[in-house]
Design a protein around this motif. Structure first.
Motif, mmCIF file in Angstrom:
data_model
loop_
_atom_site.group_PDB
_atom_site.id
_atom_site.type_symbol
_atom_site.label_atom_id
_atom_site.label_comp_id
_atom_site.label_asym_id
_atom_site.label_seq_id
_atom_site.Cartn_x
_atom_site.Cartn_y
_atom_site.Cartn_z
ATOM 1 N N ASP A 35 0.815 -1.245 0.005
ATOM 2 C CA ASP A 35 -0.007 0.064 0.039
ATOM 3 C C ASP A 35 0.629 1.394 0.137
ATOM 4 O OD1 ASP A 35 -2.483 -1.542 0.072
ATOM 5 O OD2 ASP A 35 -2.475 -1.455 2.073
ATOM 6 N N ALA A 36 2.118 1.225 0.306
ATOM 7 C CA ALA A 36 2.888 2.441 0.430
ATOM 8 C C ALA A 36 3.963 2.192 -0.934
ATOM 9 C CB ALA A 36 3.730 2.349 1.692
ATOM 10 N N GLY A 37 3.328 1.547 -1.898
ATOM 11 C CA GLY A 37 4.197 1.710 -3.236
ATOM 12 C C GLY A 37 5.337 0.709 -3.099
ATOM 13 N N GLY A 38 5.260 -0.419 -2.402
ATOM 14 C CA GLY A 38 6.172 -1.510 -2.216
ATOM 15 C C GLY A 38 7.306 -1.099 -1.321
ATOM 16 N N GLY A 39 7.010 0.060 -0.440
ATOM 17 C CA GLY A 39 8.047 0.496 0.492
ATOM 18 C C GLY A 39 8.582 -0.772 1.416
ATOM 19 N N THR A 40 9.954 -0.729 1.605
ATOM 20 C CA THR A 40 10.583 -1.659 2.201
ATOM 21 C C THR A 40 11.007 -1.251 3.709
ATOM 22 O OG1 THR A 40 11.261 -2.663 0.176
ATOM 23 C CG2 THR A 40 12.573 -3.442 1.957
ATOM 24 N N GLY A 41 10.960 -2.151 4.783
ATOM 25 C CA GLY A 41 11.567 -1.647 5.885
ATOM 26 C C GLY A 41 12.317 -2.937 6.443
ATOM 27 N N ILE A 42 12.604 -3.151 7.788
ATOM 28 C CA ILE A 42 13.116 -4.358 8.252
ATOM 29 C C ILE A 42 12.825 -4.400 9.617
ATOM 30 C CG2 ILE A 42 15.290 -3.089 8.847
ATOM 31 C CD1 ILE A 42 16.919 -5.899 8.037
ATOM 32 N N LEU A 43 12.490 -5.729 10.182
ATOM 33 C CA LEU A 43 12.058 -5.815 11.483
ATOM 34 C C LEU A 43 13.100 -7.010 12.010
ATOM 35 C CD1 LEU A 43 9.798 -5.608 13.672
ATOM 36 C CD2 LEU A 43 9.195 -7.707 13.042
ATOM 37 N N THR A 44 13.801 -6.468 13.127
ATOM 38 C CA THR A 44 14.766 -7.473 13.657
ATOM 39 C C THR A 44 14.365 -8.081 14.960
ATOM 40 O OG1 THR A 44 15.844 -5.813 15.039
ATOM 41 C CG2 THR A 44 16.832 -5.932 12.701
ATOM 42 N N GLU A 45 15.234 -9.061 15.399
ATOM 43 C CA GLU A 45 14.901 -9.739 16.408
ATOM 44 C C GLU A 45 15.098 -8.731 17.782
ATOM 45 O OE1 GLU A 45 17.522 -12.907 16.518
ATOM 46 O OE2 GLU A 45 19.429 -11.611 16.488
ATOM 47 N N ARG A 46 15.868 -7.767 17.733
ATOM 48 C CA ARG A 46 16.010 -6.896 18.510
ATOM 49 C C ARG A 46 14.882 -5.849 18.745
ATOM 50 N NH1 ARG A 46 21.451 -3.731 19.036
ATOM 51 N NH2 ARG A 46 21.971 -5.632 19.731
ATOM 52 N N ASP A 47 14.092 -5.537 17.660
ATOM 53 C CA ASP A 47 12.775 -4.828 17.571
ATOM 54 C C ASP A 47 11.580 -5.853 18.538
ATOM 55 O OD1 ASP A 47 13.944 -2.753 15.911
ATOM 56 O OD2 ASP A 47 13.289 -4.078 14.215
ATOM 57 N N VAL A 48 11.712 -6.797 18.179
ATOM 58 C CA VAL A 48 10.764 -7.733 19.122
ATOM 59 C C VAL A 48 11.000 -7.721 20.477
ATOM 60 C CG1 VAL A 48 9.586 -10.147 19.307
ATOM 61 C CG2 VAL A 48 10.276 -8.977 16.999
ATOM 62 N N LEU A 49 12.224 -7.911 20.553
ATOM 63 C CA LEU A 49 12.869 -7.910 22.220
ATOM 64 C C LEU A 49 12.677 -6.704 22.876
ATOM 65 C CD1 LEU A 49 14.098 -9.685 24.363
ATOM 66 C CD2 LEU A 49 16.322 -8.666 23.475
ATOM 67 N N ASN A 50 12.733 -5.517 22.121
ATOM 68 C CA ASN A 50 12.565 -4.285 22.898
ATOM 69 C C ASN A 50 11.191 -4.025 23.161
ATOM 70 O OD1 ASN A 50 15.320 -3.681 22.783
ATOM 71 N ND2 ASN A 50 15.031 -2.363 20.963
#
Length: 133
Positions: A41-56
């Motif tokens: 929906d954001a024009g194929g925008g790409t990001g990243i989710l890391t294990e640290r994001d989940v842990l935080n």
């Protein structure tokens, strides 16, 4: 040595509306420490989710069943690598940005992820057997 020689070609993708628990389960099942976040929906925008994001998030007492990937993934100022970068360039980008994973794009599409562990594996000498006593 180039990024394409070290990167993992197992690219897990998740959507921004996945819950953190769903993303963590997928990451665990595939034995990866990061997932590429694609938002059609954001024009194929790409990001990243890391294990640290989940842990935080969990460490803050947030509920992984209701918290979404979009609330925790890095989607701005994401640094991408090209398969033709040297490992030195990738390591420099990671050091400068303070992160451990780079999404590798080729033609605007994610084709891999390179991590600090991947770079160390390539740079470290092969493990030699311990001498017998």
């Amino acid at each position: 040595m180039l990024v394409r020689d070290a990167m993992s070609t197992v690219v897990l993708t998740v959507g921004p509306t996945h819950t953190l628990r769903q993303a963590a389960a997928l990451m665990s099942a595939r034995h990866v420490g990061a997932a590429v976040v694609l938002d059609p929906d954001a024009g194929g925008g790409t990001g990243i989710l890391t294990e640290r994001d989940v842990l935080n998030s969990v460490g803050l007492g947030q509920n992984p069943d209701t918290e979404t990937v979009q609330a925790h993934a890095t989607t701005t100022a994401v640094v991408f690598a090209a398969p033709t970068w040297t490992l030195r360039e990738a390591a420099r980008a990671m050091t400068h940005g303070g992160f451990r994973h780079l999404v590798v794009l080729d033609g605007g599409q994610p084709v891999g992820i390179v991590s600090v562990r991947d770079i160390i594996r390539c740079w470290a000498p092969a493990r030699e057997p311990e001498p017998a006593l």
